[in-house]
Design an enzyme around this catalytic site. Sequence first.
Site, PDB file in Angstrom:
ATOM      1  N   TYR A 113       0.597  -1.131   0.002  1.00 50.38           N
ATOM      2  CA  TYR A 113       0.094   0.062  -0.148  1.00 50.38           C
ATOM      3  C   TYR A 113       1.128   1.099   0.084  1.00 50.38           C
ATOM      4  CZ  TYR A 113      -3.418   3.444   1.439  1.00 50.38           C
ATOM      5  OH  TYR A 113      -4.006   4.744   1.585  1.00 50.38           O
ATOM      6  N   HIS A 136     -47.619  25.332  39.192  1.00 53.80           N
ATOM      7  CA  HIS A 136     -48.816  25.539  38.836  1.00 53.80           C
ATOM      8  C   HIS A 136     -49.090  27.031  39.416  1.00 53.80           C
ATOM      9  CE1 HIS A 136     -49.298  21.412  37.912  1.00 53.80           C
ATOM     10  NE2 HIS A 136     -49.153  21.138  38.947  1.00 53.80           N
ATOM     11  N   PRO A 137     -50.264  27.558  38.877  1.00 55.39           N
ATOM     12  CA  PRO A 137     -50.661  29.146  39.437  1.00 55.39           C
ATOM     13  C   PRO A 137     -50.892  29.053  40.829  1.00 55.39           C
ATOM     14  CG  PRO A 137     -51.961  28.362  37.399  1.00 55.39           C
ATOM     15  CD  PRO A 137     -51.233  27.185  37.790  1.00 55.39           C
ATOM     16  N   GLY A 138     -50.275  30.203  41.380  1.00 55.19           N
ATOM     17  CA  GLY A 138     -50.313  30.570  42.745  1.00 55.19           C
ATOM     18  C   GLY A 138     -49.074  29.794  43.646  1.00 55.19           C
TER      19      GLY A 138
END
Length: 368
Positions: free
Chosen positions: A103, A279-281
Amino acid sequence: MRVLVTGARGFIGSNVTVRLAELDGFDPVPFDLGDDQATLADRVRDVDAVVHLAGVNRPEDPAEFTSGNLGLTQAVCDAIASSGRAMPLILSSSIQAEQDNPYGRSKLAAETAVMKLAELTGCGVTVFRLPNVFGKWCRPSYNSVVATFCHKIANDLPVRVDDPARELRLVYVDDVVEAFVSALRTPRPGFAYGTVPVEYCTTLGQLADQIGAFRESRRSLVTEGVGTGLVRALYATYVSYLPAADFAYPLTRHGDSRGVFVEMLKTRDSGQFSFFTAHPGVTRGGHYHHSKTEKFLVIRGRARFRFRHILSGEYHALETDGETPQVVETVPGWTHDITNVGDEELVVMLWANEIFDRERPDTYAKPL
């Protein structure tokens, strides 16, 4: 510049062709070993430069080294000479050209052929003696240990390392391509050896360990240092071998009445990324740190951040929302919390400057 790329469907050729098509001023023209060699002269007459990558490296018959490497290279040289044009030519050779094996001898002979072309025609000929090239689209279990390891580890196949101390010289395909492009953009008459500016040295054992660590990072969430150098290039190569079914991987979801918390990514020395919802609050936090710092970014919803200095009692509050990208940073010695003051679920991205350590969390409850 129309550029004939031989071996265009191969590993390096595919990367070269795609890159040239991306760049203004270049038009790649493919040619492969399966194409009719009789058309080579006509194709060369229709281009402005040649990148010669086609060759043979693992034939069944060693005689094919000569025909596949020297023979085709000579045909390219003859086509350029007959065109009457001193066009740039880039030849992909190998460090094996320095070795006395079939090669290596065939690659050296190919180099000699293009050197004679430069002397005969004045063409700007650049030869790159490449070490092991790695990157996306390389064929595993062929002639690249990086491709083989990446393929096997990405697919949970066993990896065999006979000599962990064996040294490897590596170049990344993107760096190779950019070196080729640079040579095309600034052609010089005569013969020269080109270099890839960035070359890496490692061992077989280190290579296997590093690629194995990429797989493990999905479980631990601790990423390797994939932003620069060899690790960056190896990681880009590794993920290119992932089966499509593994493009995504799961994370652990921690949920309670307040919302969810998910860790996404951790680093060894630059903290970690996560996100949480509320979550809200709902109010989250109500603690302080001595050294830990955090950066919050509201992705969706509206939030109120509150801060109180644990010694002076100084108080500060602010509101932000997902429509106004803004980083809110916590400060050591100030207790803090965050409340969802909107009507929809709050989603917040969070970066902390250190990985959470359950033994030493540096987190002390102190509601505002």
